[in-house]
Design a protein around this motif. Structure first.
Motif, PDB file in Angstrom:
ATOM      1  N   ARG A  55       7.581 -15.563 -10.302  1.00 16.73           N
ATOM      2  CA  ARG A  55       7.942 -14.205  -9.860  1.00 16.73           C
ATOM      3  C   ARG A  55       9.386 -13.887 -10.240  1.00 16.73           C
ATOM      4  NH1 ARG A  55       4.202 -15.309  -5.757  1.00 16.73           N
ATOM      5  NH2 ARG A  55       5.675 -16.394  -4.421  1.00 16.73           N
ATOM      6  N   LEU A 101       9.535 -13.211 -13.958  1.00 12.45           N
ATOM      7  CA  LEU A 101       8.969 -11.899 -14.268  1.00 12.45           C
ATOM      8  C   LEU A 101       9.908 -10.775 -13.865  1.00 12.45           C
ATOM      9  CD1 LEU A 101       5.272 -12.601 -13.274  1.00 12.45           C
ATOM     10  CD2 LEU A 101       6.112 -12.008 -15.569  1.00 12.45           C
ATOM     11  N   ARG A 102      10.575 -10.905 -12.711  1.00 14.02           N
ATOM     12  CA  ARG A 102      11.557  -9.881 -12.299  1.00 14.02           C
ATOM     13  C   ARG A 102      12.696  -9.804 -13.310  1.00 14.02           C
ATOM     14  NH1 ARG A 102      10.620 -11.806  -6.851  1.00 14.02           N
ATOM     15  NH2 ARG A 102      12.448 -13.139  -7.039  1.00 14.02           N
ATOM     16  N   ASP A 146       4.014  -8.123 -15.356  1.00 10.80           N
ATOM     17  CA  ASP A 146       4.455  -8.369 -13.990  1.00 10.80           C
ATOM     18  C   ASP A 146       3.364  -7.976 -12.987  1.00 10.80           C
ATOM     19  OD1 ASP A 146       6.395  -9.013 -11.931  1.00 10.80           O
ATOM     20  OD2 ASP A 146       6.684  -6.850 -11.672  1.00 10.80           O
ATOM     21  N   ARG A 147       2.723  -6.855 -13.209  1.00  9.75           N
ATOM     22  CA  ARG A 147       1.646  -6.409 -12.290  1.00  9.75           C
ATOM     23  C   ARG A 147       0.457  -7.366 -12.337  1.00  9.75           C
ATOM     24  NH1 ARG A 147       3.093  -1.488 -14.341  1.00  9.75           N
ATOM     25  NH2 ARG A 147       1.386  -1.487 -15.828  1.00  9.75           N
ATOM     26  N   HIS A 152       4.936 -20.534  -8.105  1.00  7.37           N
ATOM     27  CA  HIS A 152       4.668 -19.088  -8.082  1.00  7.37           C
ATOM     28  C   HIS A 152       5.963 -18.313  -7.857  1.00  7.37           C
ATOM     29  CE1 HIS A 152       0.100 -19.413  -7.032  1.00  7.37           C
ATOM     30  NE2 HIS A 152       0.378 -19.730  -8.276  1.00  7.37           N
ATOM     31  N   GLU A 153       6.819 -18.817  -6.995  1.00  4.54           N
ATOM     32  CA  GLU A 153       8.099 -18.154  -6.750  1.00  4.54           C
ATOM     33  C   GLU A 153       8.973 -18.187  -8.003  1.00  4.54           C
ATOM     34  OE1 GLU A 153      10.697 -15.751  -5.177  1.00  4.54           O
ATOM     35  OE2 GLU A 153       8.793 -16.231  -4.221  1.00  4.54           O
TER      36      GLU A 153
END
Length: 125
Positions: free
Chosen positions: A16, A19-20, A122-123, A12-13
């Motif tokens: 993230r 996605l950033r 991303d949301r 998950h990290e």
């Protein structure tokens, strides 16, 4: 089982972070910067191949399946929402891949659409 859950958390990290990076690249494109297509392609390929090709199917077959089989009615409802969101997110990723592989330079409105779509993805995730 704990190691498996830690592995999913670590993934998950990674997602993230990807996605950033995607949002940053898309926002730069919307601001008029010229981006190397190869960098964008790497991020989109990672999301397609890893997030939707490995991580989410694994999560669906293990955590979500167990929750649906043994959880409460509310849990089952949440699993359904997660699966729908993942499906919608995959559609957004496909749109991003189509936008980011143009035959020529993107127009200003296409760059804005790219940024908005990346932010929506991303949301969702």
């Amino acid at each position: 089982m704990t190691d498996f859950l830690h592995q999913l958390e670590d993934q998950h990290e990674d997602l993230r972070l990807a996605l950033r990076l995607l949002v940053t690249l898309a926002d730069r494109a919307a601001a008029g910067a010229t981006l190397p297509n190869s960098d964008c392609a790497v991020v989109l390929t990672f999301l397609r191949d890893f997030a939707f090709g490995v991580h989410m199917p694994l999560e669906q077959k293990t955590v979500l399946a167990s929750l649906a089989a043994h959880g409460t009615e509310e849990d089952v409802h949440c699993v359904g929402q997660i699966l729908r969101t993942q499906d919608e997110a995959q559609g957004l990723l496909h749109c991003l891949r189509v936008l980011w592989e143009p035959t020529g330079a993107l127009t200003a409105s296409e760059c804005e659409g790219l940024s908005a779509t990346a932010r929506a993805l991303d949301r969702m995730l």
